[in-house]
Motif scaffolding. Structure first.
Motif, mmCIF file in Angstrom:
data_model
loop_
_atom_site.group_PDB
_atom_site.id
_atom_site.type_symbol
_atom_site.label_atom_id
_atom_site.label_comp_id
_atom_site.label_asym_id
_atom_site.label_seq_id
_atom_site.Cartn_x
_atom_site.Cartn_y
_atom_site.Cartn_z
ATOM 1 N N ALA A 77 -39.300 6.890 108.627
ATOM 2 C CA ALA A 77 -39.539 7.165 107.213
ATOM 3 C C ALA A 77 -38.657 6.329 106.299
ATOM 4 O O ALA A 77 -39.096 5.910 105.227
ATOM 5 C CB ALA A 77 -39.319 8.656 106.939
ATOM 6 N N ALA A 78 -37.405 6.101 106.688
ATOM 7 C CA ALA A 78 -36.510 5.317 105.827
ATOM 8 C C ALA A 78 -37.051 3.903 105.641
ATOM 9 O O ALA A 78 -37.068 3.368 104.528
ATOM 10 C CB ALA A 78 -35.102 5.288 106.414
ATOM 11 N N VAL A 160 -24.075 17.194 98.646
ATOM 12 C CA VAL A 160 -24.671 16.176 99.513
ATOM 13 C C VAL A 160 -25.809 16.769 100.332
ATOM 14 O O VAL A 160 -26.842 16.117 100.541
ATOM 15 C CB VAL A 160 -23.596 15.570 100.435
ATOM 16 C CG1 VAL A 160 -24.234 14.664 101.483
ATOM 17 C CG2 VAL A 160 -22.581 14.787 99.622
ATOM 18 N N THR A 161 -25.646 17.990 100.809
ATOM 19 C CA THR A 161 -26.664 18.597 101.665
ATOM 20 C C THR A 161 -27.984 18.839 100.947
ATOM 21 O O THR A 161 -29.005 19.080 101.595
ATOM 22 C CB THR A 161 -26.145 19.931 102.229
ATOM 23 O OG1 THR A 161 -25.659 20.738 101.148
ATOM 24 C CG2 THR A 161 -25.016 19.694 103.222
ATOM 25 N N VAL A 191 -33.558 10.995 110.315
ATOM 26 C CA VAL A 191 -34.055 10.833 108.954
ATOM 27 C C VAL A 191 -33.231 11.621 107.943
ATOM 28 O O VAL A 191 -32.943 11.122 106.857
ATOM 29 C CB VAL A 191 -35.552 11.198 108.872
ATOM 30 C CG1 VAL A 191 -36.043 11.104 107.438
ATOM 31 C CG2 VAL A 191 -36.365 10.274 109.767
ATOM 32 N N PRO A 192 -32.809 12.863 108.214
ATOM 33 C CA PRO A 192 -31.990 13.578 107.229
ATOM 34 C C PRO A 192 -30.713 12.844 106.865
ATOM 35 O O PRO A 192 -30.231 12.927 105.749
ATOM 36 C CB PRO A 192 -31.698 14.915 107.928
ATOM 37 C CG PRO A 192 -32.827 15.096 108.876
ATOM 38 C CD PRO A 192 -33.147 13.717 109.361
ATOM 39 N N GLY A 193 -30.160 12.111 107.796
ATOM 40 C CA GLY A 193 -28.959 11.340 107.496
ATOM 41 C C GLY A 193 -29.222 10.242 106.496
ATOM 42 O O GLY A 193 -28.379 9.957 105.640
ATOM 43 N N ALA A 194 -30.394 9.614 106.572
ATOM 44 C CA ALA A 194 -30.721 8.563 105.615
ATOM 45 C C ALA A 194 -30.845 9.124 104.211
ATOM 46 O O ALA A 194 -30.429 8.492 103.235
ATOM 47 C CB ALA A 194 -32.027 7.869 106.036
ATOM 48 N N ASP A 195 -31.429 10.316 104.080
ATOM 49 C CA ASP A 195 -31.538 10.980 102.779
ATOM 50 C C ASP A 195 -30.154 11.191 102.175
ATOM 51 O O ASP A 195 -29.874 10.810 101.037
ATOM 52 C CB ASP A 195 -32.192 12.354 102.929
ATOM 53 C CG ASP A 195 -33.665 12.303 103.254
ATOM 54 O OD1 ASP A 195 -34.089 11.358 103.911
ATOM 55 O OD2 ASP A 195 -34.379 13.226 102.853
ATOM 56 N N ARG A 196 -29.319 11.851 102.941
ATOM 57 C CA ARG A 196 -28.017 12.251 102.419
ATOM 58 C C ARG A 196 -27.102 11.047 102.207
ATOM 59 O O ARG A 196 -26.312 11.030 101.262
ATOM 60 C CB ARG A 196 -27.384 13.271 103.360
ATOM 61 C CG ARG A 196 -28.163 14.582 103.375
ATOM 62 C CD ARG A 196 -27.684 15.521 104.449
ATOM 63 N NE ARG A 196 -28.463 16.756 104.413
ATOM 64 C CZ ARG A 196 -28.305 17.751 105.267
ATOM 65 N NH1 ARG A 196 -27.407 17.663 106.229
ATOM 66 N NH2 ARG A 196 -29.045 18.836 105.168
ATOM 67 N N ASN A 234 -31.331 16.791 115.326
ATOM 68 C CA ASN A 234 -31.215 15.437 114.792
ATOM 69 C C ASN A 234 -30.502 15.429 113.444
ATOM 70 O O ASN A 234 -29.710 14.530 113.141
ATOM 71 C CB ASN A 234 -32.601 14.800 114.651
ATOM 72 C CG ASN A 234 -33.154 14.317 115.971
ATOM 73 O OD1 ASN A 234 -32.412 14.113 116.930
ATOM 74 N ND2 ASN A 234 -34.463 14.154 116.054
ATOM 75 N N GLY A 235 -30.795 16.441 112.615
ATOM 76 C CA GLY A 235 -30.103 16.529 111.342
ATOM 77 C C GLY A 235 -28.610 16.699 111.512
ATOM 78 O O GLY A 235 -27.805 16.105 110.787
ATOM 79 N N ALA A 236 -28.212 17.526 112.500
ATOM 80 C CA ALA A 236 -26.786 17.724 112.763
ATOM 81 C C ALA A 236 -26.138 16.435 113.260
ATOM 82 O O ALA A 236 -24.995 16.103 112.886
ATOM 83 C CB ALA A 236 -26.603 18.840 113.784
ATOM 84 N N ARG A 237 -26.862 15.690 114.099
ATOM 85 C CA ARG A 237 -26.328 14.395 114.554
ATOM 86 C C ARG A 237 -26.152 13.447 113.372
ATOM 87 O O ARG A 237 -25.160 12.719 113.274
ATOM 88 C CB ARG A 237 -27.278 13.777 115.594
ATOM 89 C CG ARG A 237 -27.311 14.519 116.917
ATOM 90 C CD ARG A 237 -28.433 13.999 117.799
ATOM 91 N NE ARG A 237 -28.280 12.586 118.099
ATOM 92 C CZ ARG A 237 -29.277 11.793 118.480
ATOM 93 N NH1 ARG A 237 -30.501 12.279 118.590
ATOM 94 N NH2 ARG A 237 -29.054 10.521 118.742
ATOM 95 N N GLY A 238 -27.104 13.459 112.452
ATOM 96 C CA GLY A 238 -26.975 12.626 111.265
ATOM 97 C C GLY A 238 -25.770 13.007 110.430
ATOM 98 O O GLY A 238 -25.050 12.153 109.905
ATOM 99 N N ASP A 239 -25.520 14.324 110.307
ATOM 100 C CA ASP A 239 -24.365 14.776 109.533
ATOM 101 C C ASP A 239 -23.055 14.358 110.186
ATOM 102 O O ASP A 239 -22.066 14.064 109.502
ATOM 103 C CB ASP A 239 -24.409 16.297 109.377
ATOM 104 C CG ASP A 239 -25.413 16.751 108.325
ATOM 105 O OD1 ASP A 239 -25.931 15.881 107.592
ATOM 106 O OD2 ASP A 239 -25.679 17.958 108.239
#
Length: 282
Positions: A77-78, A160-161, A191-196, A234-239
């Motif tokens: 998505a990014a 940020v979240t 993908v959540p990491g790219a957002d944040r 995956n979101g937790a890994r991004g964080d």
């Protein structure tokens, strides 16, 4: 690439929609954009991965606004958002997920926020009533309403979240200065990491970020428990990557937000352990 009825004048908004194997949802979204009260916009849909059926259906639509359809090899998505932004002509880039059903006033509300001085705008993402009646959908619906209440009651600072791109707009010049979304977070589905990451860079650059609770798009959520768990992991890994990259926001990322007294009593003390002990739990 295909486009319909492109005008010589750049529109106020470019609605950029990344999509992957969601023909029905993305067609619904594009069709619903017909009903916008604000008419000065174009739409750019980026089809992520080979999907001739979706591409053909999109290009066959007869619409009152300009539509550009891009195809790219599956890259996440990014990458799709960056590709859409690269061809967009609008003064403001409006990123919208393909599972959204926009209210008729959505673009008008974003425009209102910009005319009041905003440089980046986030809106409300309530659960689409047409979503399956599952526990995961109910959980997302509850989260969306709590998010709305938190941000509406805040002093204007957006954590940020909460800086997510499911429904987010930003001036084109600011997007370019920030360098777009970091594609490193696409690897492994982060993908959540790219957002944040993008949102934090915008905040750090001093952009005036505004949450408009009246800018509404309903999210259709049809994710089973297994996929929900994968996305959460995956979101937790991004964080974790974000916390390592920007130690100054680690507390924002890890700060507990327990919503019941039982959760506060049982889980609260655990996440206050020394980081080396609590890292697996976090």
């Amino acid at each position: 690439m295909a486009a319909s009825d492109l005008s010589l004048t750049a529109p106020r908004f470019s609605v950029v929609v990344p999509t992957r194997r969601q023909k029905g949802l993305v067609l619904r979204l594009v069709e619903l954009l017909r009903d916008q009260e604000f008419h000065d916009f174009e739409v750019v849909v980026v089809v992520d991965g080979e999907d001739e059926e979706t591409v053909g259906a999109l290009r066959a639509l007869k619409l009152p606004f300009a539509l550009t359809v891009l195809e790219q090899p599956h890259a996440g998505a990014a990458a799709a958002r960056n590709a859409g932004a690269a061809v967009a002509r609008g003064e403001i880039l409006f990123f919208l997920d393909d599972d959204m059903a926009p209210d008729a006033a959505l673009l008008a509300e974003h425009d209102r926020s910009y005319r009041a001085g905003a440089e980046m705008v986030l809106g409300h993402l309530p659960l689409d009533p047409a979503s399956p009646k599952t526990a995961t959908a109910a959980s997302i619906g509850g989260w969306a309403e709590r998010r709305r209440a938190r941000l509406a009651a805040s002093d204007g600072a957006v954590p940020v979240t909460e800086l997510i791109s499911g429904q987010m707009s930003i001036y084109r010049g600011a997007f370019d200065r920030l360098g777009g979304f970091d594609l490193a977070f696409t690897r492994g589905g982060l993908v959540p990491g790219a957002d944040r990451d993008f949102g934090y860079r915008a905040r750090r650059a001093g952009l005036k970020i505004v949450f408009n609770p009246d800018a509404i798009s309903h999210q259709f959520y049809a994710v089973d428990a297994e996929d929900f768990t994968r996305r959460t992991r995956n979101g937790a890994r991004g964080d974790r990557i974000l916390a390592a990259r920007y130690p100054e926001i680690a507390d924002e990322l890890w700060r507990p937000r327990f919503n019941s007294r039982l959760a506060k009593v049982v889980l609260g003390p655990l996440v206050r352990l020394p980081f080396s002990w609590s890292a697996p739990l976090r």
